[in-house]
Enzyme design. Structure first.
Site, PDB file in Angstrom:
ATOM      1  N   HIS A  76     -67.958 -10.531 -18.335  1.00  0.00           N
ATOM      2  CA  HIS A  76     -67.430  -9.682 -17.270  1.00  0.00           C
ATOM      3  C   HIS A  76     -66.739 -10.547 -16.227  1.00  0.00           C
ATOM      4  CE1 HIS A  76     -71.569 -10.759 -16.142  1.00  0.00           C
ATOM      5  NE2 HIS A  76     -71.229 -10.585 -14.870  1.00  0.00           N
ATOM      6  N   HIS A  82     -65.728 -10.772 -12.253  1.00  0.00           N
ATOM      7  CA  HIS A  82     -65.976 -10.291 -10.894  1.00  0.00           C
ATOM      8  C   HIS A  82     -64.653 -10.250 -10.137  1.00  0.00           C
ATOM      9  CE1 HIS A  82     -70.442 -10.810 -10.809  1.00  0.00           C
ATOM     10  NE2 HIS A  82     -70.155 -11.649 -11.790  1.00  0.00           N
TER      11      HIS A  82
END
Length: 144
Positions: free
Chosen positions: A102, A104
């Protein structure tokens, strides 16, 4: 590192766990971070299962980072940010906690420190409002 298909991001992508989504396309789902380091902190989750960036198939990289750029531009606008931190932790030694790759996206303001990672859960109503602001900013973007 082995990919765990039961991780929270995999469950969110499967529709089995709640999230506040801000953007979705064929490659990613972008959501609000429930423990934001700053207002507007979003996460861009590739739909391709990969434990971290190093395990992400090369063909998935352009879609993930194109979406991260769109979300970053929208977050900067929505939160009148001076800058945007875009980062990915890769492995526990690098601070990764959830082992689904992922990115940020964190709006930053000059002279204002970010909250520490994992600081506290944000109120659901706050996350919903922040997601709404980013979706509105995304809607104003010129299609790419």
């Amino acid at each position: 590192m082995t990919y765990d298909p039961g991780n929270i991001f995999a469950r969110i992508l499967a529709g089995e766990a709640k999230c506040h989504s801000v953007y979705e396309d064929a490659h990613v789902l972008a959501i609000m971070d429930v423990m934001p380091q700053a207002d507007g902190h979003a996460l861009v989750l590739p739909k391709t299962p990969a434990a971290d960036f190093l395990a992400l198939p090369e063909e998935a990289v352009p879609g993930v980072f194109a979406a991260a750029q769109r979300v970053a531009k929208a977050a900067r606008e929505a939160f009148a940010a001076d800058g945007v931190l875009v980062k990915a932790h890769n492995g526990s030694a690098a601070g990764q906690v959830i082992f689904h790759m992922h990115v940020h996206v964190i709006p930053c303001h000059q002279g204002r420190q970010m909250r520490p990672p994992g600081h506290a859960l944000a109120a659901d109503r706050v996350l919903a409002e922040h997601a709404r602001l980013i979706r509105q900013a995304l809607a104003r973007q010129t299609p790419q």
